[in-house]
Every structure is written in C-alpha cells, then in structure tokens.
Design an enzyme around this catalytic site. Structure first.
Site, PDB file in Angstrom:
ATOM      1  N   GLU A 162       9.132  -3.700  10.605  1.00  0.00           N
ATOM      2  CA  GLU A 162       9.519  -2.411  10.004  1.00  0.00           C
ATOM      3  C   GLU A 162      10.026  -1.445  11.068  1.00  0.00           C
ATOM      4  O   GLU A 162       9.338  -1.220  12.080  1.00  0.00           O
ATOM      5  CB  GLU A 162       8.321  -1.796   9.259  1.00  0.00           C
ATOM      6  CG  GLU A 162       8.670  -0.432   8.647  1.00  0.00           C
ATOM      7  CD  GLU A 162       7.699   0.062   7.594  1.00  0.00           C
ATOM      8  OE1 GLU A 162       6.735  -0.659   7.242  1.00  0.00           O
ATOM      9  OE2 GLU A 162       7.904   1.192   7.114  1.00  0.00           O
ATOM     10  N   ASP A 171       0.836  -1.206   0.000  1.00  0.00           N
ATOM     11  CA  ASP A 171       0.000   0.000   0.000  1.00  0.00           C
ATOM     12  C   ASP A 171       0.872   1.258   0.000  1.00  0.00           C
ATOM     13  O   ASP A 171       0.345   2.375  -0.062  1.00  0.00           O
ATOM     14  CB  ASP A 171      -1.025  -0.010   1.142  1.00  0.00           C
ATOM     15  CG  ASP A 171      -0.401  -0.095   2.518  1.00  0.00           C
ATOM     16  OD1 ASP A 171       0.835  -0.115   2.628  1.00  0.00           O
ATOM     17  OD2 ASP A 171      -1.172  -0.134   3.504  1.00  0.00           O
ATOM     18  N   SER A 172       2.207   1.070   0.014  1.00  0.00           N
ATOM     19  CA  SER A 172       3.109   2.195  -0.243  1.00  0.00           C
ATOM     20  C   SER A 172       2.809   2.810  -1.606  1.00  0.00           C
ATOM     21  O   SER A 172       3.219   3.935  -1.881  1.00  0.00           O
ATOM     22  CB  SER A 172       4.573   1.730  -0.196  1.00  0.00           C
ATOM     23  OG  SER A 172       4.769   0.609  -1.032  1.00  0.00           O
ATOM     24  N   LYS A 194      -0.810  -9.570   3.271  1.00  0.00           N
ATOM     25  CA  LYS A 194      -0.080  -8.984   4.403  1.00  0.00           C
ATOM     26  C   LYS A 194      -0.993  -8.016   5.121  1.00  0.00           C
ATOM     27  O   LYS A 194      -1.663  -7.208   4.462  1.00  0.00           O
ATOM     28  CB  LYS A 194       1.184  -8.272   3.909  1.00  0.00           C
ATOM     29  CG  LYS A 194       1.899  -7.483   5.016  1.00  0.00           C
ATOM     30  CD  LYS A 194       3.317  -7.103   4.637  1.00  0.00           C
ATOM     31  CE  LYS A 194       3.465  -5.821   3.858  1.00  0.00           C
ATOM     32  NZ  LYS A 194       2.969  -4.613   4.578  1.00  0.00           N
ATOM     33  N   GLU A 206      -1.231  -5.375   8.732  1.00  0.00           N
ATOM     34  CA  GLU A 206      -0.514  -4.746   9.839  1.00  0.00           C
ATOM     35  C   GLU A 206      -1.233  -5.113  11.121  1.00  0.00           C
ATOM     36  O   GLU A 206      -2.441  -4.898  11.237  1.00  0.00           O
ATOM     37  CB  GLU A 206      -0.495  -3.220   9.642  1.00  0.00           C
ATOM     38  CG  GLU A 206       0.276  -2.822   8.397  1.00  0.00           C
ATOM     39  CD  GLU A 206       0.346  -1.318   8.170  1.00  0.00           C
ATOM     40  OE1 GLU A 206      -0.072  -0.543   9.066  1.00  0.00           O
ATOM     41  OE2 GLU A 206       0.809  -0.926   7.090  1.00  0.00           O
ATOM     42  N   ASP A 245      -0.762  -6.335  -0.071  1.00  0.00           N
ATOM     43  CA  ASP A 245      -1.167  -5.678   1.172  1.00  0.00           C
ATOM     44  C   ASP A 245      -2.684  -5.610   1.286  1.00  0.00           C
ATOM     45  O   ASP A 245      -3.383  -5.340   0.300  1.00  0.00           O
ATOM     46  CB  ASP A 245      -0.652  -4.229   1.184  1.00  0.00           C
ATOM     47  CG  ASP A 245       0.537  -4.052   2.121  1.00  0.00           C
ATOM     48  OD1 ASP A 245       0.693  -4.872   3.057  1.00  0.00           O
ATOM     49  OD2 ASP A 245       1.291  -3.097   1.909  1.00  0.00           O
TER      50      ASP A 245
HETATM   51  O1  KIV Z   1       3.513  -1.027   1.622  1.00  0.00           O
HETATM   52  C1  KIV Z   1       4.683  -1.401   1.583  1.00  0.00           C
HETATM   53  O2  KIV Z   1       5.410  -1.192   0.599  1.00  0.00           O
HETATM   54  C2  KIV Z   1       5.215  -2.106   2.739  1.00  0.00           C
HETATM   55  C3  KIV Z   1       6.696  -2.280   2.802  1.00  0.00           C
HETATM   56  C4  KIV Z   1       7.322  -0.999   3.155  1.00  0.00           C
HETATM   57  C5  KIV Z   1       7.088  -3.368   3.698  1.00  0.00           C
HETATM   58  O3  KIV Z   1       4.497  -2.488   3.604  1.00  0.00           O
END
Ligand code: KIV
Length: 275
Positions: free
Chosen positions: A193, A56-57, A124, A126, A95
């Site tokens: 992280e 989600d970056s 993934k 959080e 994510d």
């Molecule tokens: O969203 C993302 O790119 C991430 C990485 C920074 C691990 O969660």
C-alpha cells in the site's frame, strides 16, 4: 442448490489460491476490491472481480471512524458473514484488526474465527519483520495468509499519519527484505500500500507469490481499491491512487466492471495515480 453442486456447472469456477498463483505466472492481472455486505458482494462478483476483501477500512467507510484502529474482530466477522453469503466466484479475504495478532497463539485463534465464523478463505495482517513468526505459525497450521506492507493504517498513531512509505533507500531495502522474509515464512500473497511505483515493480519481480497493490504502481500482479472510493461515495479528500469509476458509467455494476477491465488491461492505475 448446494454451492458445491453449482460449482460443477459454473463456467468460471471459484477462485482459489492456485488460481491466483497461475494468474501471476501467466501475467493475468488480479482484480481485487473491498466489500462489506451481501448486496455489494453479489454485485462485485457479477462484475467479475477475482478477490474480495472484508477490510478494516470498514471502520472508516461504514462506521465513520477516523482510522481503522477501533475495528474489532467481531465487526469483521459480522461483515464477512454477510459478504460470504453474497459471493460465489471471488476468493474471500478478511482483515485481522488491530491487536488481534499480537502473539502467534492469539493470531491463530482469531484467524480460525475469521474462517469458521466469518467464512473467510484467507486472512490479511499488517506486518513486517516483526510478524514473520506469526505468519510462519499460521502457515504451519494451513491458514492462507496475505501480508500487508508499505502504508499500514493500523500503525497510523505510531507513524504519525497516512504517508507514502519506502521513499528513502534504506526503507525501500527494508521493505524488500520484509517481503522476502514474509514470503519465506509462508505468506501466499503480499499486499503493498502506498509506495513508489518503482519499488512496487521491484518487489513484484522479486517475489514468487502474487503481489497486489494499492497505490503501488501498475506493475504489481493485481490491484485493490476500496469499493466506496470507486463508487465516489467516500466523504472528503480522496487518496491520489484512487479513481472514481462512476464517472461515465451508468451505475455501480458498470463502474465495478470498468474498474475490473481497467486493471485487467493495465490502464488503471495511470501515472497520475502513482507515487
Ligand atoms: O482495509 C482495507 O480495505 C485494506 C485495503 C485498503 C487494502 O486493507
């Protein structure tokens, strides 16, 4: 040719969760990176990276937001589909965006969409102790899960900024407990992280599942970075843990290869990238 036929002749078969577990047990470092489109997916595959994350970056590096909070499930699915088309060998992780796993039922529906519509092989999320039940529910439905601990960018407004986590003893102990609880609930990978390198090493040693770090020291089982940070195209101030691999390399493919080699050999991250 169909992908499954290609696989029979591939010198290096596609990475799966068992490959990653074996890499941990044999002490081979896992290389991971983000990607958001088919062209870069093919490039990072050619560079030999093991895991690709549609993170989600993308809300920050693709969409131009200040945080990852505005990213939607449909945004991730759109980019994940594109990445999946470009990938052959790496394991594809996606994510779960902010508020797409607030209950276990919602998490299951959305994880299924990421897999069926997006082509992801692992999701993934959080989470800490509050997400144990959700991870357990997903695992019970045979969904591969990566649990993201430490700095959790989706919590930025609650925490008050992007800060190193786990510096104080009590917070470090809580993170260790959370990591063990998430593993116990069925998480297949733990991602750490922005935490002190010592804590990254301790959690890695304590867990049986692979631990992938970003700003968590050199002793985690693998490393992940945001592709655009490696390629030095991210605007503004760079995080301490990131490294510009374009420096001294002829182009993006060579830069990602250099990153992968540096992770495999343990030369990245160096002390200057650690907390
Ligand atoms: O969203 C993302 O790119 C991430 C990485 C920074 C691990 O969660």
């Amino acid at each position: 040719m169909y992908k499954h036929l290609q696989e029979r002749y591939a010198p290096r078969p596609p990475v799966n969760i068992a490959t990653l577990a074996k890499m941990k047990s044999e002490g081979e470092k896992i290389t991971a990176i983000t990607a958001y489109d088919a062209s870069f997916a093919t490039l990072v595959d050619d560079a030999g990276v093991d895991v690709v994350l549609v993170g989600d970056s993308l809300g920050m590096v693709i969409q131009g937001h200040d945080t990852t909070v505005p990213v939607t499930l449909n945004d991730i699915i759109y980019h994940c589909r594109a990445v999946a088309r470009g990938l052959y060998r790496p394991f594809l992780m996606a994510d779960m965006p902010f508020m797409t796993y607030a209950s276990k039922e919602q998490a299951l529906d959305n994880a299924v969409r990421l897999m069926q519509d997006g082509g992801a092989k692992m999701v993934k999320l959080e989470g800490g102790a509050g997400q144990v039940e959700i991870v357990e529910f997903l695992a019970r439905h045979d969904i591969a899960v990566c649990a993201h601990l430490g700095l959790k960018p989706q919590s930025v407004h609650k925490v008050g900024g992007f800060r190193v986590q786990g510096r104080e003893e009590a917070a470090a102990e809580q993170m260790m407990r959370d990591a063990k609880a998430l593993q116990g609930a069925g998480a297949d990978i733990v991602l750490l992280e922005c935490i002190p390198a010592k804590l990254g090493a301790e959690i890695t040693l304590a867990l049986e599942v692979p631990v992938i770090g970003i700003g968590a020291g050199v002793q985690t089982d693998g490393q992940i970075l945001v592709l655009y940070d490696i390629l030095d195209v991210t605007a503004g101030r760079k995080p301490k843990f990131s490294k510009n691999f374009m420096a001294g390399n002829a182009g993006p493919l060579e830069a990602v290869k250099a990153y992968a080699q540096a992770v495999k050999s343990g030369t990245y991250p160096g002390p200057e990238h650690c907390f």
